[in-house]
Design a protein around this motif. Sequence first.
Motif, PDB file in Angstrom:
ATOM      1  N   THR A  11      99.258  11.752  37.450  1.00  0.00           N
ATOM      2  CA  THR A  11      99.554  12.816  36.485  1.00  0.00           C
ATOM      3  C   THR A  11      99.990  14.102  37.171  1.00  0.00           C
ATOM      4  N   GLY A  12      99.904  14.153  38.490  1.00  0.00           N
ATOM      5  CA  GLY A  12     100.256  15.372  39.210  1.00  0.00           C
ATOM      6  C   GLY A  12     100.134  15.174  40.701  1.00  0.00           C
ATOM      7  N   LEU A  13     100.031  16.272  41.434  1.00  0.00           N
ATOM      8  CA  LEU A  13     100.113  16.216  42.889  1.00  0.00           C
ATOM      9  C   LEU A  13      98.773  16.298  43.597  1.00  0.00           C
ATOM     10  N   ARG A  20      94.982  12.486  37.940  1.00  0.00           N
ATOM     11  CA  ARG A  20      94.441  11.128  38.007  1.00  0.00           C
ATOM     12  C   ARG A  20      95.536  10.105  38.261  1.00  0.00           C
ATOM     13  N   LEU A  21      95.104   8.922  38.667  1.00  0.00           N
ATOM     14  CA  LEU A  21      96.013   7.785  38.807  1.00  0.00           C
ATOM     15  C   LEU A  21      96.405   7.258  37.441  1.00  0.00           C
ATOM     16  N   VAL A  22      97.674   6.803  37.314  1.00  0.00           N
ATOM     17  CA  VAL A  22      98.106   6.141  36.087  1.00  0.00           C
ATOM     18  C   VAL A  22      98.730   4.775  36.359  1.00  0.00           C
ATOM     19  N   GLN A  92      99.145  10.069  52.930  1.00  0.00           N
ATOM     20  CA  GLN A  92      98.133  11.066  52.593  1.00  0.00           C
ATOM     21  C   GLN A  92      98.017  11.253  51.081  1.00  0.00           C
ATOM     22  N   PHE A  93      99.143  11.219  50.399  1.00  0.00           N
ATOM     23  CA  PHE A  93      99.149  11.406  48.944  1.00  0.00           C
ATOM     24  C   PHE A  93      98.418  10.261  48.255  1.00  0.00           C
ATOM     25  N   ASP A  94      98.854   9.028  48.496  1.00  0.00           N
ATOM     26  CA  ASP A  94      98.282   7.877  47.783  1.00  0.00           C
ATOM     27  C   ASP A  94      96.829   7.634  48.163  1.00  0.00           C
ATOM     28  N   MET A  95      96.514   7.751  49.448  1.00  0.00           N
ATOM     29  CA  MET A  95      95.128   7.548  49.874  1.00  0.00           C
ATOM     30  C   MET A  95      94.219   8.630  49.296  1.00  0.00           C
ATOM     31  N   GLY A  96      94.741   9.853  49.165  1.00  0.00           N
ATOM     32  CA  GLY A  96      93.949  10.923  48.567  1.00  0.00           C
ATOM     33  C   GLY A  96      93.552  10.599  47.139  1.00  0.00           C
ATOM     34  N   PHE A  97      94.497  10.064  46.350  1.00  0.00           N
ATOM     35  CA  PHE A  97      94.195   9.728  44.963  1.00  0.00           C
ATOM     36  C   PHE A  97      93.274   8.519  44.854  1.00  0.00           C
ATOM     37  N   ILE A  98      93.542   7.478  45.640  1.00  0.00           N
ATOM     38  CA  ILE A  98      92.686   6.286  45.587  1.00  0.00           C
ATOM     39  C   ILE A  98      91.258   6.638  45.940  1.00  0.00           C
ATOM     40  N   ASN A  99      91.077   7.368  47.033  1.00  0.00           N
ATOM     41  CA  ASN A  99      89.720   7.702  47.469  1.00  0.00           C
ATOM     42  C   ASN A  99      89.039   8.682  46.525  1.00  0.00           C
ATOM     43  N   ALA A 100      89.805   9.543  45.859  1.00  0.00           N
ATOM     44  CA  ALA A 100      89.213  10.434  44.858  1.00  0.00           C
ATOM     45  C   ALA A 100      88.682   9.629  43.671  1.00  0.00           C
ATOM     46  N   ARG A 104      84.688   9.241  42.495  1.00  0.00           N
ATOM     47  CA  ARG A 104      84.176   9.528  41.150  1.00  0.00           C
ATOM     48  C   ARG A 104      83.197   8.462  40.694  1.00  0.00           C
ATOM     49  N   LEU A 105      83.381   7.256  41.227  1.00  0.00           N
ATOM     50  CA  LEU A 105      82.500   6.140  40.854  1.00  0.00           C
ATOM     51  C   LEU A 105      81.345   5.969  41.823  1.00  0.00           C
ATOM     52  N   GLY A 106      81.274   6.839  42.822  1.00  0.00           N
ATOM     53  CA  GLY A 106      80.217   6.718  43.816  1.00  0.00           C
ATOM     54  C   GLY A 106      80.450   5.588  44.792  1.00  0.00           C
ATOM     55  N   LEU A 107      81.699   5.162  44.919  1.00  0.00           N
ATOM     56  CA  LEU A 107      82.050   4.072  45.826  1.00  0.00           C
ATOM     57  C   LEU A 107      82.590   4.640  47.137  1.00  0.00           C
ATOM     58  N   PRO A 108      82.437   3.909  48.246  1.00  0.00           N
ATOM     59  CA  PRO A 108      82.929   4.407  49.535  1.00  0.00           C
ATOM     60  C   PRO A 108      84.450   4.434  49.572  1.00  0.00           C
ATOM     61  N   PRO A 109      85.021   5.337  50.358  1.00  0.00           N
ATOM     62  CA  PRO A 109      86.486   5.403  50.464  1.00  0.00           C
ATOM     63  C   PRO A 109      87.047   4.219  51.240  1.00  0.00           C
ATOM     64  N   LEU A 110      88.324   3.967  51.063  1.00  0.00           N
ATOM     65  CA  LEU A 110      89.000   2.960  51.876  1.00  0.00           C
ATOM     66  C   LEU A 110      89.124   3.477  53.305  1.00  0.00           C
ATOM     67  N   LYS A 111      88.804   2.630  54.253  1.00  0.00           N
ATOM     68  CA  LYS A 111      88.905   3.002  55.662  1.00  0.00           C
ATOM     69  C   LYS A 111      89.816   2.045  56.424  1.00  0.00           C
ATOM     70  N   ASN A 112      90.734   1.437  55.701  1.00  0.00           N
ATOM     71  CA  ASN A 112      91.670   0.489  56.316  1.00  0.00           C
ATOM     72  C   ASN A 112      92.613   1.200  57.277  1.00  0.00           C
ATOM     73  N   ASP A 113      93.156   0.431  58.221  1.00  0.00           N
ATOM     74  CA  ASP A 113      94.258   0.949  59.027  1.00  0.00           C
ATOM     75  C   ASP A 113      95.441   1.225  58.106  1.00  0.00           C
ATOM     76  N   VAL A 114      96.149   2.317  58.363  1.00  0.00           N
ATOM     77  CA  VAL A 114      97.240   2.723  57.499  1.00  0.00           C
ATOM     78  C   VAL A 114      98.502   2.947  58.328  1.00  0.00           C
ATOM     79  N   VAL A 115      99.616   2.406  57.839  1.00  0.00           N
ATOM     80  CA  VAL A 115     100.933   2.683  58.409  1.00  0.00           C
ATOM     81  C   VAL A 115     101.684   3.553  57.413  1.00  0.00           C
ATOM     82  N   ASP A 116     102.082   4.748  57.833  1.00  0.00           N
ATOM     83  CA  ASP A 116     102.861   5.638  56.972  1.00  0.00           C
ATOM     84  C   ASP A 116     104.338   5.432  57.295  1.00  0.00           C
ATOM     85  N   THR A 117     105.076   4.882  56.353  1.00  0.00           N
ATOM     86  CA  THR A 117     106.489   4.569  56.617  1.00  0.00           C
ATOM     87  C   THR A 117     107.338   5.828  56.744  1.00  0.00           C
TER      88      THR A 117
END
Length: 232
Positions: A11-13, A20-22, A92-100, A104-117
Amino acid sequence: MREIVFDTETTGLDPRAGHRLVEIGCVEMVNGLPSGETFHVYLNPQRDMPDEAFQVHGLSSEFLSDKPLFAAIAEHFVAFVADARLVIHNAQFDMGFINAELDRLGLPPLKNDVVDTITLARRKFPGQRVSLDALCERMGVDNTRRTKHGALLDAELLADVYIELTGGRQRGFDLMGAAAETQTVVETTAVRLVVRPPRPHAASEAEIAAHVAFLAKLKQPIWLLAAAEAAS
């Protein structure tokens, strides 16, 4: 090797500002090529859709009103991603939203290896545009279906771009790599050198006599002419 190419729409940046994610779209890749497995879901953000965001992806509040909440799909999403490497354009953008959303659900963030294209593209094409559309155009990836942003479509396009950024579809045919994985035993044989006594090089009396007789047959040898010129 398992990798997940994924993209989101929002819904935004900034999730810290209540956005939020849509939409989430994921494409599974195994050993560098799409496997055919995908994960795709639209989400109810439980808030309004700003016009700026609607102009980007075309997802209205009305369309999203009957879609599941992130809480309903979080477990499925995390299980699909598992421990795969994540391939994201502007990670940074997508991981920020997913982890946010996970937070909110009290779940741990993703800590996977990430390749930024974006980082890969900037290294490969310094000083040039590295948007997804620009990379599709540069690498011959057909993006004519992309009239608006869409998480699954963008993930599919990014998968093709990522393949080209990392060597193309024939990168699996790595003969050098295959050779490196094959252990070759080379047998060596120790060679013992035999030291012989030096051969004598001094001429025998017979060889000296033969040499003198040969020289006597020569008429005006050059060394004698040179000696005479030097003496005059």
